[in-house]
Design a protein around this motif. Structure first.
Motif, short mmCIF file in Angstrom:
data_model
loop_
_atom_site.label_atom_id
_atom_site.label_comp_id
_atom_site.label_asym_id
_atom_site.label_seq_id
_atom_site.Cartn_x
_atom_site.Cartn_y
_atom_site.Cartn_z
N TRP A 25 49.67 -37.68 -97.57
CA TRP A 25 48.98 -36.75 -95.87
C TRP A 25 48.67 -35.47 -95.60
O TRP A 25 49.59 -34.41 -96.98
CB TRP A 25 49.91 -37.83 -94.23
N ALA A 29 53.90 -34.65 -89.97
CA ALA A 29 54.59 -35.49 -88.84
C ALA A 29 53.69 -36.72 -88.97
O ALA A 29 53.98 -37.75 -89.11
CB ALA A 29 53.39 -34.32 -87.55
N ASP A 30 52.50 -36.86 -89.45
CA ASP A 30 51.20 -37.28 -90.16
C ASP A 30 51.98 -38.47 -90.93
O ASP A 30 52.23 -39.36 -90.74
CB ASP A 30 50.31 -37.09 -90.34
N GLU A 32 55.21 -38.73 -91.31
CA GLU A 32 56.49 -39.72 -90.53
C GLU A 32 55.93 -40.67 -89.68
O GLU A 32 57.07 -41.44 -89.37
CB GLU A 32 57.66 -38.01 -90.36
N SER A 33 55.32 -40.31 -88.67
CA SER A 33 54.48 -41.14 -88.15
C SER A 33 54.02 -42.55 -88.71
O SER A 33 54.12 -43.60 -87.89
CB SER A 33 53.06 -40.61 -87.02
N TRP A 34 53.64 -42.24 -89.84
CA TRP A 34 53.47 -43.33 -90.87
C TRP A 34 54.53 -44.18 -91.00
O TRP A 34 54.27 -45.54 -90.68
CB TRP A 34 52.71 -43.04 -91.72
N GLY A 36 56.87 -44.29 -89.40
CA GLY A 36 57.50 -45.40 -88.49
C GLY A 36 57.03 -46.07 -87.93
O GLY A 36 57.42 -47.06 -87.26
N GLU A 37 55.82 -46.06 -88.10
CA GLU A 37 54.68 -47.08 -87.71
C GLU A 37 54.58 -48.67 -88.80
O GLU A 37 54.70 -49.70 -88.83
CB GLU A 37 52.71 -47.28 -87.40
N ASN A 38 55.13 -48.08 -90.38
CA ASN A 38 54.42 -49.04 -91.49
C ASN A 38 56.71 -49.54 -91.75
O ASN A 38 56.70 -50.16 -92.72
CB ASN A 38 54.35 -48.50 -92.01
#
Length: 70
Positions: A25, A29-30, A32-34, A36-38
């Motif tokens: 990424w 932030a991108d 960590e978001s990934w 968090g979603e996976n």
């Protein structure tokens, strides 16, 4: 600089499996978001903990993917 995750078992053994998401990424932030979603899918694939990596440098970790006991 690219951001990525290193996947490990609880004992610190690295898991090298491209199907876990070996992508990179452009921002922290991108990444960590990934995760968090996976994270549930990662746990199902046998991952216990992760390290956030920026351009080859460990930023933090190990971070457990399991909920706290209690």
């Amino acid at each position: 600089m690219p951001w990525s995750w290193r996947y490990e078992k609880a004992d610190g053994t690295e898991i090298d499996a491209p199907d876990l998401g070996d992508e990179t990424w452009t921002t922290q932030a991108d990444a960590e978001s990934w995760v968090g979603e996976n994270w549930r899918g990662l746990v199902e694939a046998g991952v216990d903990q992760v390290h956030l990596i920026e351009d080859g440098r460990v930023v933090y970790g190990p971070m457990s993917l399991h909920p706290p006991e209690g």
